[in-house]
Design a protein around this motif. Structure first.
Motif, PDB file in Angstrom:
ATOM      1  N   ARG A 197      -7.117  16.841  15.093  1.00 29.73           N
ATOM      2  CA  ARG A 197      -6.204  16.183  14.159  1.00 29.73           C
ATOM      3  C   ARG A 197      -6.823  14.853  13.755  1.00 29.73           C
ATOM      4  O   ARG A 197      -7.075  13.996  14.573  1.00 29.73           O
ATOM      5  CB  ARG A 197      -4.837  15.956  14.784  1.00 29.73           C
ATOM      6  CG  ARG A 197      -3.850  15.337  13.808  1.00 29.73           C
ATOM      7  CD  ARG A 197      -2.441  15.339  14.339  1.00 29.73           C
ATOM      8  NE  ARG A 197      -1.936  16.703  14.215  1.00 29.73           N
ATOM      9  CZ  ARG A 197      -1.046  17.246  15.047  1.00 29.73           C
ATOM     10  NH1 ARG A 197      -0.593  16.571  16.057  1.00 29.73           N
ATOM     11  NH2 ARG A 197      -0.635  18.477  14.862  1.00 29.73           N
ATOM     12  N   ARG A 241      -2.455  32.138  14.083  1.00 27.83           N
ATOM     13  CA  ARG A 241      -2.062  32.442  15.462  1.00 27.83           C
ATOM     14  C   ARG A 241      -3.101  33.347  16.125  1.00 27.83           C
ATOM     15  O   ARG A 241      -3.584  34.293  15.517  1.00 27.83           O
ATOM     16  CB  ARG A 241      -0.703  33.123  15.476  1.00 27.83           C
ATOM     17  CG  ARG A 241      -0.146  33.351  16.866  1.00 27.83           C
ATOM     18  CD  ARG A 241       1.162  34.095  16.820  1.00 27.83           C
ATOM     19  NE  ARG A 241       2.157  33.409  16.004  1.00 27.83           N
ATOM     20  CZ  ARG A 241       3.066  32.557  16.484  1.00 27.83           C
ATOM     21  NH1 ARG A 241       3.083  32.285  17.764  1.00 27.83           N
ATOM     22  NH2 ARG A 241       3.938  31.998  15.675  1.00 27.83           N
ATOM     23  N   VAL A 275      -6.520  26.756  17.464  1.00 30.06           N
ATOM     24  CA  VAL A 275      -5.816  25.922  18.444  1.00 30.06           C
ATOM     25  C   VAL A 275      -6.121  24.455  18.146  1.00 30.06           C
ATOM     26  O   VAL A 275      -7.152  24.123  17.574  1.00 30.06           O
ATOM     27  CB  VAL A 275      -6.212  26.262  19.903  1.00 30.06           C
ATOM     28  CG1 VAL A 275      -5.739  27.660  20.291  1.00 30.06           C
ATOM     29  CG2 VAL A 275      -7.703  26.127  20.129  1.00 30.06           C
ATOM     30  N   TRP A 276      -5.188  23.584  18.531  1.00 29.56           N
ATOM     31  CA  TRP A 276      -5.371  22.144  18.350  1.00 29.56           C
ATOM     32  C   TRP A 276      -6.164  21.553  19.505  1.00 29.56           C
ATOM     33  O   TRP A 276      -5.896  21.847  20.677  1.00 29.56           O
ATOM     34  CB  TRP A 276      -4.022  21.439  18.270  1.00 29.56           C
ATOM     35  CG  TRP A 276      -3.291  21.668  16.992  1.00 29.56           C
ATOM     36  CD1 TRP A 276      -2.190  22.465  16.807  1.00 29.56           C
ATOM     37  CD2 TRP A 276      -3.576  21.062  15.721  1.00 29.56           C
ATOM     38  NE1 TRP A 276      -1.805  22.409  15.494  1.00 29.56           N
ATOM     39  CE2 TRP A 276      -2.623  21.564  14.805  1.00 29.56           C
ATOM     40  CE3 TRP A 276      -4.550  20.183  15.275  1.00 29.56           C
ATOM     41  CZ2 TRP A 276      -2.611  21.188  13.462  1.00 29.56           C
ATOM     42  CZ3 TRP A 276      -4.544  19.802  13.944  1.00 29.56           C
ATOM     43  CH2 TRP A 276      -3.582  20.294  13.055  1.00 29.56           C
ATOM     44  N   TRP A 277      -7.115  20.701  19.180  1.00 26.06           N
ATOM     45  CA  TRP A 277      -7.939  19.975  20.168  1.00 26.06           C
ATOM     46  C   TRP A 277      -7.035  19.274  21.187  1.00 26.06           C
ATOM     47  O   TRP A 277      -7.221  19.420  22.392  1.00 26.06           O
ATOM     48  CB  TRP A 277      -8.817  18.975  19.411  1.00 26.06           C
ATOM     49  CG  TRP A 277      -9.700  18.073  20.214  1.00 26.06           C
ATOM     50  CD1 TRP A 277      -9.319  17.160  21.163  1.00 26.06           C
ATOM     51  CD2 TRP A 277     -11.124  17.950  20.117  1.00 26.06           C
ATOM     52  NE1 TRP A 277     -10.411  16.483  21.647  1.00 26.06           N
ATOM     53  CE2 TRP A 277     -11.528  16.951  21.018  1.00 26.06           C
ATOM     54  CE3 TRP A 277     -12.084  18.566  19.335  1.00 26.06           C
ATOM     55  CZ2 TRP A 277     -12.857  16.565  21.157  1.00 26.06           C
ATOM     56  CZ3 TRP A 277     -13.404  18.186  19.494  1.00 26.06           C
ATOM     57  CH2 TRP A 277     -13.776  17.206  20.391  1.00 26.06           C
ATOM     58  N   HIS A 278      -6.057  18.495  20.695  1.00 24.01           N
ATOM     59  CA  HIS A 278      -5.225  17.685  21.595  1.00 24.01           C
ATOM     60  C   HIS A 278      -4.381  18.551  22.534  1.00 24.01           C
ATOM     61  O   HIS A 278      -4.136  18.168  23.675  1.00 24.01           O
ATOM     62  CB  HIS A 278      -4.352  16.696  20.805  1.00 24.01           C
ATOM     63  CG  HIS A 278      -3.376  17.335  19.883  1.00 24.01           C
ATOM     64  ND1 HIS A 278      -3.715  17.728  18.603  1.00 24.01           N
ATOM     65  CD2 HIS A 278      -2.070  17.656  20.046  1.00 24.01           C
ATOM     66  CE1 HIS A 278      -2.663  18.251  18.016  1.00 24.01           C
ATOM     67  NE2 HIS A 278      -1.647  18.231  18.875  1.00 24.01           N
ATOM     68  N   ASP A 279      -3.915  19.715  22.074  1.00 22.87           N
ATOM     69  CA  ASP A 279      -3.155  20.604  22.958  1.00 22.87           C
ATOM     70  C   ASP A 279      -4.057  21.170  24.048  1.00 22.87           C
ATOM     71  O   ASP A 279      -3.659  21.247  25.218  1.00 22.87           O
ATOM     72  CB  ASP A 279      -2.551  21.768  22.164  1.00 22.87           C
ATOM     73  CG  ASP A 279      -1.383  21.340  21.286  1.00 22.87           C
ATOM     74  OD1 ASP A 279      -0.808  20.262  21.520  1.00 22.87           O
ATOM     75  OD2 ASP A 279      -1.060  22.099  20.340  1.00 22.87           O
ATOM     76  N   GLU A 280      -5.261  21.562  23.676  1.00 22.34           N
ATOM     77  CA  GLU A 280      -6.187  22.155  24.637  1.00 22.34           C
ATOM     78  C   GLU A 280      -6.636  21.138  25.688  1.00 22.34           C
ATOM     79  O   GLU A 280      -6.738  21.457  26.865  1.00 22.34           O
ATOM     80  CB  GLU A 280      -7.398  22.744  23.908  1.00 22.34           C
ATOM     81  CG  GLU A 280      -7.063  23.905  22.997  1.00 22.34           C
ATOM     82  CD  GLU A 280      -6.508  25.092  23.752  1.00 22.34           C
ATOM     83  OE1 GLU A 280      -7.227  25.649  24.603  1.00 22.34           O
ATOM     84  OE2 GLU A 280      -5.342  25.468  23.492  1.00 22.34           O
ATOM     85  N   SER A 294      -5.005  18.713  26.895  1.00 24.22           N
ATOM     86  CA  SER A 294      -3.923  18.408  27.840  1.00 24.22           C
ATOM     87  C   SER A 294      -3.784  19.463  28.936  1.00 24.22           C
ATOM     88  O   SER A 294      -3.046  19.259  29.891  1.00 24.22           O
ATOM     89  CB  SER A 294      -2.598  18.253  27.089  1.00 24.22           C
ATOM     90  OG  SER A 294      -2.171  19.508  26.587  1.00 24.22           O
ATOM     91  N   GLN A 295      -4.507  20.568  28.827  1.00 27.51           N
ATOM     92  CA  GLN A 295      -4.340  21.684  29.765  1.00 27.51           C
ATOM     93  C   GLN A 295      -5.516  21.865  30.729  1.00 27.51           C
ATOM     94  O   GLN A 295      -5.550  22.851  31.464  1.00 27.51           O
ATOM     95  CB  GLN A 295      -4.152  22.983  28.977  1.00 27.51           C
ATOM     96  CG  GLN A 295      -2.950  22.978  28.076  1.00 27.51           C
ATOM     97  CD  GLN A 295      -2.909  24.199  27.184  1.00 27.51           C
ATOM     98  OE1 GLN A 295      -3.382  25.270  27.552  1.00 27.51           O
ATOM     99  NE2 GLN A 295      -2.351  24.051  26.002  1.00 27.51           N
TER     100      GLN A 295
END
Length: 189
Positions: free
Chosen positions: A144, A154, A158-163, A165-166
């Motif tokens: 982002r 789908r 995938v979003w960089w920031h979501d990935e 965080s995991q």
């Protein structure tokens, strides 16, 4: 001693005329952490030693982080200039049989937004006959950056920031032979 020294000093382009540019500094410790995080994101998304990854990002620190993360796990990266067209992106994907594209929603250039994710989407639609020339792509990771509207597919995007965080910030470097390829570089002219 070096852990707290500046590794990357970055100044971004102003997002709009009259607005100041962004500034970020990453120390070696911070850079190492970000590289390990993103290396684990790559692994989580199926990238392993020897796989090819296409990097199509604006001039942001995350571009260096993505390159170093690929190196950390032994993936081969190919950087594509953010000003290149969808056809150029597709050609590079086809040539190196990349499994993943790392891109951004957009990037700032001369006060405007370059639609990087849209270019990737268009590249992934290019076919010769009935066959996609970019069929090797399994995942698109999107940073982002410019907040422009994009479409996320789908199961692929995938979003960089979501990935980030995991995953863990611990990632030992892969053991590689001295001849193991680091990157694929295309020259022009």
């Amino acid at each position: 001693d070096r852990a707290n020294k500046a590794a990357i000093i970055w100044e971004g382009e102003p997002a709009a005329p009259g607005k100041p540019g962004e500034e970020r500094t990453l120390t070696y410790r911070q850079l190492h952490r970000e590289v390990c995080l993103f290396a684990n994101v790559l692994k989580k998304n199926g990238i392993k030693k020897g796989d090819r990854v296409l990097i199509y990002l604006p001039m942001v620190p995350e571009a260096a982080i993505a390159m170093l993360a690929c190196t950390r796990i032994g993936a081969v990266h190919s950087v594509v200039f953010g000003g290149f067209s969808a056809q150029s992106v597709a050609d590079r994907i086809q040539d190196c049989a990349a499994k993943m594209v790392i891109t951004s929603d957009g990037g700032f250039r001369r006060g405007g937004v370059v639609p990087l994710k849209e270019n990737v989407d268009n590249a992934l639609k290019i076919k010769v006959g009935r066959k996609s020339i970019t069929q090797s792509i399994q995942r698109v990771i999107v940073l982002r950056r410019s907040e422009n509207k994009i479409k996320m597919k789908r199961g692929r995007d995938v979003w960089w920031h979501d990935e980030i965080s995991q995953v863990s910030d611990q990632c030992p470097p892969a053991k590689l032979d001295s001849e193991h390829p680091l990157f694929i570089l295309y020259t022009s002219g």
